[in-house]
Design an enzyme around this catalytic site. Structure first.
Site, PDB file in Angstrom:
ATOM      1  N   HIS A  19      56.866  39.938  45.224  1.00 41.31           N
ATOM      2  CA  HIS A  19      58.303  40.233  45.338  1.00 41.31           C
ATOM      3  C   HIS A  19      58.639  40.692  46.756  1.00 41.31           C
ATOM      4  O   HIS A  19      59.650  40.289  47.339  1.00 41.31           O
ATOM      5  CB  HIS A  19      58.707  41.367  44.380  1.00 41.31           C
ATOM      6  CG  HIS A  19      58.608  41.044  42.931  1.00 41.31           C
ATOM      7  ND1 HIS A  19      57.881  41.808  42.048  1.00 41.31           N
ATOM      8  CD2 HIS A  19      59.163  40.045  42.186  1.00 41.31           C
ATOM      9  CE1 HIS A  19      57.999  41.312  40.822  1.00 41.31           C
ATOM     10  NE2 HIS A  19      58.758  40.234  40.881  1.00 41.31           N
ATOM     11  N   LYS A  43      63.051  42.614  26.905  1.00 38.41           N
ATOM     12  CA  LYS A  43      61.695  43.135  27.058  1.00 38.41           C
ATOM     13  C   LYS A  43      61.743  44.663  27.138  1.00 38.41           C
ATOM     14  O   LYS A  43      62.624  45.215  27.783  1.00 38.41           O
ATOM     15  CB  LYS A  43      61.072  42.638  28.371  1.00 38.41           C
ATOM     16  CG  LYS A  43      61.191  41.158  28.638  1.00 38.41           C
ATOM     17  CD  LYS A  43      60.611  40.850  30.020  1.00 38.41           C
ATOM     18  CE  LYS A  43      61.134  39.547  30.593  1.00 38.41           C
ATOM     19  NZ  LYS A  43      60.850  39.363  32.014  1.00 38.41           N
ATOM     20  N   ARG A  93      56.698  30.445  42.446  1.00 42.22           N
ATOM     21  CA  ARG A  93      55.291  30.495  42.851  1.00 42.22           C
ATOM     22  C   ARG A  93      54.626  29.148  42.695  1.00 42.22           C
ATOM     23  O   ARG A  93      53.819  28.731  43.503  1.00 42.22           O
ATOM     24  CB  ARG A  93      54.531  31.526  41.991  1.00 42.22           C
ATOM     25  CG  ARG A  93      54.976  32.949  42.208  1.00 42.22           C
ATOM     26  CD  ARG A  93      54.565  33.819  41.066  1.00 42.22           C
ATOM     27  NE  ARG A  93      55.254  33.413  39.829  1.00 42.22           N
ATOM     28  CZ  ARG A  93      55.311  34.133  38.736  1.00 42.22           C
ATOM     29  NH1 ARG A  93      54.688  35.278  38.668  1.00 42.22           N
ATOM     30  NH2 ARG A  93      55.967  33.709  37.675  1.00 42.22           N
ATOM     31  N   SER A 131      54.150  40.542  37.609  1.00 44.06           N
ATOM     32  CA  SER A 131      54.191  41.938  37.156  1.00 44.06           C
ATOM     33  C   SER A 131      53.407  42.086  35.855  1.00 44.06           C
ATOM     34  O   SER A 131      52.704  43.065  35.648  1.00 44.06           O
ATOM     35  CB  SER A 131      55.636  42.375  36.923  1.00 44.06           C
ATOM     36  OG  SER A 131      56.370  42.277  38.106  1.00 44.06           O
TER      37      SER A 131
END
Ligand code: PNS
Length: 162
Positions: A19, A43, A93, A131
């Site tokens: 990040h 979440k 990514r 994460s």
């Protein structure tokens, strides 16, 4: 003079070096960058929104990166309009990220046609980093050195008692 305001939204639970790599690239491109932490997602986060904001603020200060840190709830596009932002930044990514990101970008375009999503690639060194994996590896005693800022490692230790 036209100022380009960009929003870098995410859960940041916790912020990783991937990040941070995107923040470093985005502050060079845009006149103002807002790192926007989503609160109240489906979440259940490990860190509260306030903890995530505090961590990110400290890290950006340590890295001398001038970005604003804020929280948002509800639709990202509504928040972006309120902030008069023209750009949403998302990191990609690998090709596996693309499908979901494309869906979000096109939905956001439908909701706010004037707001453009810009995809940025972090350094390939972070192409596998997330994460979720950081939380998991740390929880089970693996090393996360070099993957997150040291403050995040300290906070994980404090939270998970490792
Ligand atoms: O770090 P994440 O979890 O991949 O970030 C996802 C985020 C926060 C960008 C996304 O879930 C979001 O924008 N949520 C806000 C709700 C919203 O606007 N949904 C419609 C977008 S398609």
């Amino acid at each position: 003079m036209r100022r380009i305001v960009a929003i870098y939204p995410g859960s940041f639970d916790p912020i990783t070096n991937g990040h941070l790599d995107i923040v470093q690239r985005a502050v060079r491109l845009f006149d103002e960058l807002i790192v926007a932490v989503l609160v109240n997602s489906d979440k259940a986060p490990l860190f509260s929104a306030q903890e995530r904001v505090d961590m990110i603020r400290t890290i950006l200060q340590q890295e001398a990166l001038s970005a604003r840190v804020d929280t948002f709830e509800g639709l990202l596009v509504t928040y972006a309009k309120k902030q008069k932002a023209q750009v949403i930044v998302r990191g990609i990514r690998a090709i596996s990220d693309y499908e979901y990101e494309l869906q979000m970008a096109l939905m956001n375009r439908r909701l706010g046609p004037a707001i453009e999503t810009v995809f940025m690639m972090p350094s390939e060194a972070y192409s596998y980093l997330s994460s979720r994996l950081v939380r998991e590896v740390f929880k089970f005693g693996g090393s996360i050195e070099g993957l997150v800022p040291s403050l995040v490692e300290q906070q994980l230790r404090a939270k998970l008692g490792k």
